[in-house]
Structure formats: C-alpha cells, structure tokens
Scaffold this active site. Sequence first.
Site, short mmCIF file in Angstrom:
data_model
loop_
_atom_site.label_atom_id
_atom_site.label_comp_id
_atom_site.label_asym_id
_atom_site.label_seq_id
_atom_site.Cartn_x
_atom_site.Cartn_y
_atom_site.Cartn_z
N HIS A 167 0.83 -1.22 0.00
CA HIS A 167 0.00 0.00 0.00
C HIS A 167 0.86 1.26 0.00
O HIS A 167 0.35 2.36 -0.23
CB HIS A 167 -0.96 -0.01 1.19
CG HIS A 167 -2.17 -0.84 0.96
ND1 HIS A 167 -3.44 -0.34 0.93
CD2 HIS A 167 -2.31 -2.17 0.71
CE1 HIS A 167 -4.31 -1.31 0.69
NE2 HIS A 167 -3.64 -2.44 0.55
N HIS A 172 -1.60 -0.65 -9.84
CA HIS A 172 -1.74 -0.30 -11.25
C HIS A 172 -3.01 0.52 -11.51
O HIS A 172 -4.08 0.23 -10.97
CB HIS A 172 -1.80 -1.56 -12.11
CG HIS A 172 -0.47 -2.18 -12.37
ND1 HIS A 172 0.25 -2.85 -11.40
CD2 HIS A 172 0.29 -2.23 -13.50
CE1 HIS A 172 1.38 -3.30 -11.92
NE2 HIS A 172 1.43 -2.93 -13.18
N THR A 220 2.80 6.30 -5.04
CA THR A 220 4.19 6.73 -5.22
C THR A 220 5.10 5.53 -5.03
O THR A 220 4.84 4.66 -4.19
CB THR A 220 4.58 7.82 -4.21
OG1 THR A 220 4.55 7.27 -2.89
CG2 THR A 220 3.63 9.01 -4.28
N ASP A 224 8.04 6.21 1.11
CA ASP A 224 7.68 7.49 1.72
C ASP A 224 6.49 7.41 2.67
O ASP A 224 5.94 8.43 3.07
CB ASP A 224 7.40 8.54 0.63
CG ASP A 224 6.28 8.12 -0.32
OD1 ASP A 224 5.67 7.05 -0.10
OD2 ASP A 224 6.01 8.86 -1.28
N ARG A 489 -2.99 -11.28 -14.78
CA ARG A 489 -2.32 -9.98 -14.73
C ARG A 489 -0.88 -10.05 -15.24
O ARG A 489 -0.43 -9.18 -15.98
CB ARG A 489 -2.32 -9.44 -13.30
CG ARG A 489 -3.65 -8.93 -12.78
CD ARG A 489 -4.15 -7.74 -13.56
NE ARG A 489 -5.25 -7.07 -12.87
CZ ARG A 489 -6.21 -6.40 -13.49
NH1 ARG A 489 -6.22 -6.32 -14.82
NH2 ARG A 489 -7.17 -5.80 -12.80
#
Length: 643
Positions: A167, A172, A220, A224, A489
């Site tokens: 997470h 995608h 992102t 972070d 996928r």
Amino acid sequence: MSFIMSSLRNLFLSPLRSFIQKDFHDAFDSMTLLDKLLFMMVHFVDKLILWHRLPVFLGLAYLAARRHLHQEYNLINVGRTPTGVRSNPEDYPYRTADGKYNDPFNEGAGSQFSFFGRNVMPVDQHDKLKKPDPMVVATKLLARKNFMDTGKQFNMIAASWIQFMIHDWIDHLEDTHQIELRAPEEVASECPLKSFKFYKSKKTPTGFYEIKTGYLNRRTSWWDGSAIYGSNTEALKKVRTFEDGKLKLSADGLLEQDENGNIISGDVRNPWAGLLALQALFIQEHNLVCDTLKKEYPKLEDEDLYRHARLVTSAVIAKVHTIDWTVELLKTDTLLAGMRANWYGLLGKKFKDTFGHVGGSSLGGFVGMKKPENHGVPYSLTEEFVSVYRMHQLLPDTLQLRNIDATPGPNKSLPLTNEIPMEDLIGGKGEENLSRIGYTKQMVSMGHQACGALELMNYPIWMRDLIPQDVDGNDRPDHIDLAALEIYRDRERSVARYNEFRRRMLQIPISKWEDLTDDEEAIKMLREVYGDDVEELDLLVGMSAEKKIKGFAISETAFFIFLIMASRRLEADKFFTSNYNEETYTKKGLEWVNTTESLKDVLDRHYPEMTGKWMNSNSAFSVWDSSPEPHNPIPIYFRVPQQ
C-alpha cells in the site's frame, strides 16, 4: 591497435564461452570484460547450486557480483526521460505529497502516475492470455488443499506488514473497460465463481521507441509512507489534523472514519484488520515524533513538524523492513549480514554510529551516501517487482484469537479463545471486527499465529470469491477470483513466464519438472496443466513450486528481484542518502531513526507492556512463543551455513 586488442580478448574468452550455458550467450556477448568475468564467477557458483552454502563472506561476495550484474543489465526505463530540466534540491528538503522532486534531474521519477519500470524486457503474451486457462491454473495448482504454514519463522504480523508495504509502493491504474473470465467445464465445479468480471490494466503510450506502452503506478514508488500519508495532496489533506503536524487517529488508537463510514488513512483500498492495525501503529509513531520534536524545538510550526515527522516515520518503516522483516523472511546468516550491510555497511552499526558513513555503499551502507545512485536509470518500481510480491498464500483461513487475560504459559504462549474467518476481517467488516477485538488482542493474536507458506496448493479458497474495492475504499459489485486474476495480470502486463524470467535474470532455467520440485503430486499436476512444455509455466506457479533455500520463505527466483530492488529503494532516494542528515531530519529526528532497530522498538514505544508480557521471540515478525535465538560467538562474516 583496437583490432588486435579485440582479437586477443576474443581468443581469451572463446574457451570460456563454451563453459557458459547457451541460454546466456547473447547476454554474455553484450557485457563488458569485467562483467563477463563476474558473470563467469556467478554462473560457476550457480551450476554447483552453491552460493547459499558458502561461508558468509563468500556468499556476500557472490550476491554483490550478482547485484552488480542486475544493476547493469536488469534496470530498464519505461517512458521518456526529461533533458535539460533540473529542479533545485534546496527547494524540496521534504517528501512531497505525490512523490515529485526527489530526483532533481527527473522531477517525476517515482511519483504518483509515473510508469512502472522493467527488470526484463516485456514478453508479449496477447495470443496466450488464456493459455492455459487462468482458472484451470488457479484450481489445479494454486487453490489450497490443506493449509501449510511457515512454522515459527513468520507470523501474521509479518504477513500484514507486506500488505502495508504494498500500500506504500504499488497499484496499477485500471482501464474503464471490463473483461470476463469463465471457468472451463473441467474445473467449473471446483471454482467458487463460475465467471467473474474485472477491469483491465490501463495501457498508456510511453512516447519512447523501445517500449511503446507501459502501465502507471497509482501510488508513489518511493519508500515514503504513503500507506498512511497518501499519494497526493487531496489524500494528505484528509489524514492531517493541521495541528502540531499530526495525523488523525481515534482515541482508542484505531483509524478514524469519515462521514461515509470509510476509514481515514493514506491508502484505504482493500484493507484487512492486520493492515489497519499497522496503519494505526505508524500514525501513532508519526504523532509521537511530532510531540517529541515540538518539545525539543518549540518554534517549529505545524507544517515543519509534519514534514520532519514524515521523514522520520518513513525512515523507521524502511529500516524495520530492511533489518527486521527481511531478515526473518530470509532467515540465514548470509542475509542477516547482507541486509544489515544495506543499512549500516560491512563495517557495521557500532562503527557507523561512532564515525559516521565511511567509504562507499559497501563499507558504509546505502543510508547516508553522499549522493543518490540510480545507475543511469530513473527510479521506479518494476512490473517484475509487482509479480514477485504476489504473496497471498501467506494468509490463513482464520485468525486465531488469544486470551490475553490468561496467565502466559511456557515461552509466553497464550490459550486460544476462538477463530474468526478471514472473510470477516477484510473491508468494512474487518474494520468493525478490529474495533470489537481491540488493538492489543489483535496484535498479540497475530504475533502468536504462523502465517501461510508460499507453496503450491496453498492459495486461500476464500480469496477466489473476493469483494474488491475501488480506490476510495468502496466495495465493487463484481466479485473476483484473485488466484486466477493474478495469473492473468502477469500475462496481460507482458511479464515473462517462469523459465524466460529466470534466463533474463541470468538464472539457470529448468529443462524438466523434476528440476523445479521433488513433489510427485505437484509434478503430476504441472504436467496435467502445462504438459511437458516447461516454457509455458507461469511465474507465480513456478515460484510457488520451486525448491526453497533452507531458511528462505520465498523462492530464489523472487529473491534476486529483491536483491536489486531492495537496494534501489534506498540508494536512489535522496532522503536515505545525501539528505539523510540532521539538517533535513533534525538532530532529534535522526537520533530517533538511528536508535530504532526493529518493530519491537516501535511497539514498545506505544504499548510498553505488550512485548515484555507476550513476546518470547527475538523479532516481532516471528511467532511470539518461539525460543529466542542463542548467542553465536562466531563473527558473522566467518560463519558457515548449517546444511
């Protein structure tokens, strides 16, 4: 003169080329002389299946050589790289909401909606999307027959942790067009869903001639903390209080809800109770950092407190993952030494704490390097990285709740009170049940329960009839068969199948099923699904079937992607390299990171009685009633793995 040198080089290398497996001749021919010599060493060790049996210092040398080769030949950019544009690093001494401006030469690198990169070139499978049928593969080779766990090595907190990281890192962007998979007659009676609809991955033109289309990352890619902060300004505003730098959290230590009853956190899509517990824990960590910094630096205002606390909390998450979670995942002395070297360098923690970062990345570690290193390829996470992090087998069928009011038994074990089906711990139900269970009981119960093993026929059946959510955390109307969808996928995104994947990662491919596994039942089912064509083997199936290195919870095939990408997440980020300093983090903030060594340290800050009362193990990621590891007097670099 150059012709003579070239002739001499060819004369020297020709006999060596005959030693190399034909699969690698083209790759070998494209390498520099130094890389050819390194590859020869790596290939020789691979042929003997030897590296993980070597003394630790030799095993590290092998991994360093292999990582170098992957950095040279397995980092592939997708999309255009801007030229002639440079941002001023001093304008952004903090992590931006959407991940931009980390790299001054490429402001969009690693940001929300940037492209996933590649570790190997795409392999078009448009004509083989359903060959063999994903629902057949899921039913015969993935679906759980009998639950297999990881023993005492890895617990449910560890399983929750990797979803917490996902997470933070990857998701995608989807198309608006739905497609449908239907179960073939041969397996329909065994499929919880006879058919299901889902959204395609959205293909986006790259504007580049080599790889013409790619896929965008909704999160992102930087380390972070975007699982708690979000990946854009809008998400960040929702989680901030705008007082003293803090994030929203309810009085009971759990996540708050918005007016629609949805959780308030940086990323709210497809949660379960274990993920929610970790999001809440690190919001507490962020808020405690804010309190500490405000006390130390009273003049800091809300925005400064938030920015510094985010840097500190993100670094704590990265450090816990590097030297705690991964060490338990890859439980060998070689990887204990290797992961600590990623953070501290070969000279070790004591040396670095005393003298600071000395030498390059090998001696001093990636953290604190003078400047970031992206090896000439803009930072991103990759399609192959996504594929090897498919780990849903870690999840069991039920969560075993423990009686935390009972007196702990031997090794701080606790009696079982009841079991809750995992279906009741996901989405909105999971949030409600976590509130009923309570934070302490949830964490202690997860700590005492082993997670599932990454093996064939161990994929949770309940995940084959799953309610997915949209990006806002709302349930979608169409249920999905996640096991079948994961097979689809990889094919849809042109990720190489198992054997080709190994070739392109400079690993020896298999030539028959017996090279992959000793399990006769597995071999029988592999033949039933794929015939004798090992080239058709799907990556997820191959990694699940692969013989594991002793101590490894994952396959070696997956590990070599980890080897390059775990290093890259640290070395390419300015906040772990050039900006890992007191000026950026504050002196107190940097001290906070430098004195945190494990998830246990984080838990102890917020729940001081928890680990002392109920945890017997060394790590919060191994089963809590396991015995602590005995002291080993042999210096780690001179240890020899036990066979």
